[in-house]
Design a protein around this motif. Structure first.
Motif, PDB file in Angstrom:
ATOM      1  N   SER A 129       0.837  -1.209   0.000  1.00  0.00           N
ATOM      2  CA  SER A 129       0.000   0.000   0.000  1.00  0.00           C
ATOM      3  C   SER A 129       0.869   1.255   0.000  1.00  0.00           C
ATOM      4  CB  SER A 129      -0.923  -0.014   1.227  1.00  0.00           C
ATOM      5  OG  SER A 129      -1.782  -1.134   1.206  1.00  0.00           O
ATOM      6  N   TYR A 130       1.979   1.194   0.732  1.00  0.00           N
ATOM      7  CA  TYR A 130       2.887   2.342   0.780  1.00  0.00           C
ATOM      8  C   TYR A 130       3.499   2.598  -0.589  1.00  0.00           C
ATOM      9  CZ  TYR A 130       6.918   5.161   2.186  1.00  0.00           C
ATOM     10  OH  TYR A 130       7.873   6.138   2.300  1.00  0.00           O
ATOM     11  N   LEU A 131       3.949   1.535  -1.266  1.00  0.00           N
ATOM     12  CA  LEU A 131       4.523   1.705  -2.602  1.00  0.00           C
ATOM     13  C   LEU A 131       3.484   2.213  -3.589  1.00  0.00           C
ATOM     14  CD1 LEU A 131       6.829  -1.437  -3.038  1.00  0.00           C
ATOM     15  CD2 LEU A 131       7.487   0.908  -2.496  1.00  0.00           C
ATOM     16  N   GLY A 132       2.250   1.705  -3.463  1.00  0.00           N
ATOM     17  CA  GLY A 132       1.203   2.187  -4.351  1.00  0.00           C
ATOM     18  C   GLY A 132       0.935   3.671  -4.172  1.00  0.00           C
ATOM     19  N   GLY A 133       0.952   4.127  -2.926  1.00  0.00           N
ATOM     20  CA  GLY A 133       0.785   5.552  -2.684  1.00  0.00           C
ATOM     21  C   GLY A 133       1.930   6.363  -3.255  1.00  0.00           C
ATOM     22  N   LEU A 134       3.180   5.862  -3.084  1.00  0.00           N
ATOM     23  CA  LEU A 134       4.337   6.579  -3.622  1.00  0.00           C
ATOM     24  C   LEU A 134       4.267   6.678  -5.142  1.00  0.00           C
ATOM     25  CD1 LEU A 134       7.366   5.209  -1.530  1.00  0.00           C
ATOM     26  CD2 LEU A 134       6.215   7.414  -1.316  1.00  0.00           C
ATOM     27  N   ALA A 135       3.775   5.623  -5.778  1.00  0.00           N
ATOM     28  CA  ALA A 135       3.669   5.640  -7.241  1.00  0.00           C
ATOM     29  C   ALA A 135       2.725   6.735  -7.726  1.00  0.00           C
ATOM     30  CB  ALA A 135       3.192   4.280  -7.745  1.00  0.00           C
ATOM     31  N   HIS A 136       1.780   7.134  -6.890  1.00  0.00           N
ATOM     32  CA  HIS A 136       0.841   8.203  -7.239  1.00  0.00           C
ATOM     33  C   HIS A 136       1.188   9.523  -6.542  1.00  0.00           C
ATOM     34  CE1 HIS A 136      -1.455   4.529  -8.192  1.00  0.00           C
ATOM     35  NE2 HIS A 136      -2.029   5.261  -9.135  1.00  0.00           N
ATOM     36  N   GLY A 137       2.399   9.588  -5.952  1.00  0.00           N
ATOM     37  CA  GLY A 137       2.809  10.821  -5.291  1.00  0.00           C
ATOM     38  C   GLY A 137       2.145  11.051  -3.948  1.00  0.00           C
ATOM     39  N   ASP A 138       1.598  10.000  -3.356  1.00  0.00           N
ATOM     40  CA  ASP A 138       0.907  10.118  -2.072  1.00  0.00           C
ATOM     41  C   ASP A 138       1.807   9.584  -0.963  1.00  0.00           C
ATOM     42  OD1 ASP A 138      -0.869  10.353  -0.010  1.00  0.00           O
ATOM     43  OD2 ASP A 138      -2.177   8.706  -0.657  1.00  0.00           O
ATOM     44  N   LEU A 139       2.195  10.442  -0.044  1.00  0.00           N
ATOM     45  CA  LEU A 139       3.042  10.039   1.074  1.00  0.00           C
ATOM     46  C   LEU A 139       2.225   9.608   2.289  1.00  0.00           C
ATOM     47  CD1 LEU A 139       5.766  12.847   0.882  1.00  0.00           C
ATOM     48  CD2 LEU A 139       5.955  10.490   0.090  1.00  0.00           C
ATOM     49  N   GLY A 140       0.924   9.580   2.169  1.00  0.00           N
ATOM     50  CA  GLY A 140       0.082   9.181   3.278  1.00  0.00           C
ATOM     51  C   GLY A 140      -0.345  10.367   4.126  1.00  0.00           C
ATOM     52  N   ALA A 141      -1.046  10.052   5.207  1.00  0.00           N
ATOM     53  CA  ALA A 141      -1.533  11.079   6.131  1.00  0.00           C
ATOM     54  C   ALA A 141      -0.983  10.804   7.519  1.00  0.00           C
ATOM     55  CB  ALA A 141      -3.062  11.097   6.163  1.00  0.00           C
ATOM     56  N   SER A 142      -0.762  11.856   8.259  1.00  0.00           N
ATOM     57  CA  SER A 142      -0.239  11.740   9.616  1.00  0.00           C
ATOM     58  C   SER A 142      -1.188  10.948  10.495  1.00  0.00           C
ATOM     59  CB  SER A 142      -0.016  13.138  10.207  1.00  0.00           C
ATOM     60  OG  SER A 142       0.261  13.062  11.591  1.00  0.00           O
ATOM     61  N   PHE A 143      -0.624  10.051  11.303  1.00  0.00           N
ATOM     62  CA  PHE A 143      -1.441   9.293  12.241  1.00  0.00           C
ATOM     63  C   PHE A 143      -2.080  10.185  13.297  1.00  0.00           C
ATOM     64  CE2 PHE A 143       0.897   4.945  11.793  1.00  0.00           C
ATOM     65  CZ  PHE A 143       0.251   4.744  10.592  1.00  0.00           C
ATOM     66  N   THR A 144      -1.355  11.217  13.725  1.00  0.00           N
ATOM     67  CA  THR A 144      -1.802  12.017  14.868  1.00  0.00           C
ATOM     68  C   THR A 144      -2.634  13.230  14.473  1.00  0.00           C
ATOM     69  OG1 THR A 144       0.332  13.175  14.820  1.00  0.00           O
ATOM     70  CG2 THR A 144       0.138  11.298  16.306  1.00  0.00           C
ATOM     71  N   THR A 145      -2.295  13.864  13.345  1.00  0.00           N
ATOM     72  CA  THR A 145      -3.022  15.070  12.949  1.00  0.00           C
ATOM     73  C   THR A 145      -4.016  14.832  11.814  1.00  0.00           C
ATOM     74  OG1 THR A 145      -1.367  15.761  11.313  1.00  0.00           O
ATOM     75  CG2 THR A 145      -1.031  16.456  13.612  1.00  0.00           C
ATOM     76  N   GLY A 146      -3.828  13.731  11.060  1.00  0.00           N
ATOM     77  CA  GLY A 146      -4.689  13.476   9.910  1.00  0.00           C
ATOM     78  C   GLY A 146      -4.339  14.324   8.700  1.00  0.00           C
ATOM     79  N   GLN A 147      -3.357  15.213   8.824  1.00  0.00           N
ATOM     80  CA  GLN A 147      -2.956  16.079   7.710  1.00  0.00           C
ATOM     81  C   GLN A 147      -2.126  15.277   6.714  1.00  0.00           C
ATOM     82  OE1 GLN A 147      -0.064  19.073   8.747  1.00  0.00           O
ATOM     83  NE2 GLN A 147      -0.597  20.403   7.030  1.00  0.00           N
ATOM     84  N   PRO A 148      -2.315  15.481   5.401  1.00  0.00           N
ATOM     85  CA  PRO A 148      -1.455  14.821   4.421  1.00  0.00           C
ATOM     86  C   PRO A 148       0.019  15.180   4.657  1.00  0.00           C
ATOM     87  CG  PRO A 148      -3.368  15.788   3.351  1.00  0.00           C
ATOM     88  CD  PRO A 148      -3.385  16.279   4.769  1.00  0.00           C
ATOM     89  N   VAL A 149       0.863  14.184   4.567  1.00  0.00           N
ATOM     90  CA  VAL A 149       2.290  14.417   4.797  1.00  0.00           C
ATOM     91  C   VAL A 149       2.845  15.387   3.759  1.00  0.00           C
ATOM     92  CG1 VAL A 149       4.557  13.309   4.891  1.00  0.00           C
ATOM     93  CG2 VAL A 149       2.576  12.177   5.894  1.00  0.00           C
ATOM     94  N   SER A 150       2.371  15.300   2.534  1.00  0.00           N
ATOM     95  CA  SER A 150       2.859  16.203   1.485  1.00  0.00           C
ATOM     96  C   SER A 150       2.516  17.650   1.812  1.00  0.00           C
ATOM     97  CB  SER A 150       2.258  15.820   0.137  1.00  0.00           C
ATOM     98  OG  SER A 150       0.832  15.807   0.202  1.00  0.00           O
TER      99      SER A 150
END
Length: 336
Positions: free
Chosen positions: A90-111
């Protein structure tokens, strides 16, 4: 018409052969291959390391007094109950689309967090690099000239001792001393760092002192070595002005070695920003990664390390290209 097309085909094949045979082709291919390998290594290692660190992100979120059922629900929501290979996929799939995920604590996108905080960290590291180069090149050249010509022996000896002491000084020690002298005692500069010019001075100096001392010693040694060469002796016998001698013969040779270490120093300065931003309470990447590690915020730690690693390898790639332009011999040396 046929002969024209045949001529164009021959010309294109000849151009392709010249490009393929150019030293730049293999040089850039090796450098880009190294960049890809480093980034792949960072992705895998960062993903595994943050999960090897003791602690449960779900427990950090719900608190120590929460029940196990609540912790389990949060773990499921964060995807931490899935097998490790599926989390990595799932992490690699997100990276392939430029998605670094969302913060666990704040919910804000890492990007979004990186876009907000990274410019300050880059500005701090760049400011420190300017200080390093502005101090190291002229001072190292002057000391090298004085050393080669046997002048001011006491000063050159003291320089060596002082450079050794400053080169071993940690960033937090330098930052504390600078705050005590210039912020608390003299009250010339603010204690807390920020985006303004005056608030950037102390943080930049705190991470620039040690690299400046190291680079100054390198420039001094390179200057003394260049001045001992036969062609410099011949140029001096022609009574060339000292300024012309330095600018035309000494500085170009010194800059090549300085540029090689300069890229490494800028990468080290990016690491030094972690300390400086925490000492001076600056809202950059350095202070955020400390918070993310404490909170076991996997996406933020992964995103910050990956982006900083990308910046580091791009800096080294730019330095390699600049070295190839300044000294074409680098292309043939690396190929052989």
């Amino acid at each position: 018409m046929v002969s024209t097309a045949a001529g164009a085909s021959v010309a294109s094949r000849g151009l392709a052969r010249r490009v393929a045979g150019s030293p730049w082709t293999g040089y850039l291919a090796r450098r880009l291959g190294g960049v890809a390998a480093v980034l792949a290594f960072l992705v895998v290692v960062t993903f595994m390391i943050v999960r090897w660190v003791p602690g449960d992100p779900a427990r950090q979120i719900v608190g120590l007094t929460a029940g196990e059922e609540e912790v389990r629900q949060v773990r499921e929501r964060l995807g931490l109950t899935e097998p490790l290979w599926r989390q990595f996929g799932s992490y690699l799939g997100g990276l392939a689309h430029g998605d670094l995920g969302a913060s666990f604590t704040t919910g804000q996108p890492v990007s979004a967090m990186l876009a907000q905080r990274l410019p300050l960290t880059i500005a701090l590291a760049t400011s420190a690099l300017v200080v390093v180069l502005a101090v190291a090149i002229p001072l190292g050249t002057a000391v090298g000239v004085a050393q080669q010509r046997g002048r001011a022996r006491a000063a050159t000896s003291s320089f060596g001792v002082g450079a050794s002491v400053l080169g071993a000084m940690p960033e937090y020690v330098a930052g504390t001393l600078l705050v005590f002298v210039f912020a608390l005692t003299l009250r010339w500069l603010p204690v807390q760092g920020g985006a303004g010019f005056t608030s950037m001075i102390l943080p930049a100096l705190s991470i620039a002192i040690a690299p400046a001392a190291v680079l100054t010693r390198l420039v001094r040694n390179e200057t003394a070595t260049v001045l001992s060469q036969d062609y410099i002796t011949m140029a001096m016998s022609k009574r060339l002005p000292n300024t012309r001698l330095l600018l035309r013969h000494v500085v170009p040779n010194v800059v090549t070695s300085t540029l090689t270490l300069g890229g490494l120093i800028l990468v080290a300065l990016l690491g030094g920003t972690v300390v400086a931003e925490n000492v001076f309470n600056m809202p950059g990447i350095g202070s955020e990664i400390v918070r993310a590690i404490v909170k076991r915020d996997y996406p933020e730690v992964q995103g910050i390390i990956l982006v900083l690693g990308l910046v580091a390898v791009l800096i080294n790639l730019i330095v390699d290209v600049a070295l190839g332009l300044l000294d074409p011999r680098v292309l043939t040396r690396t190929r052989s």
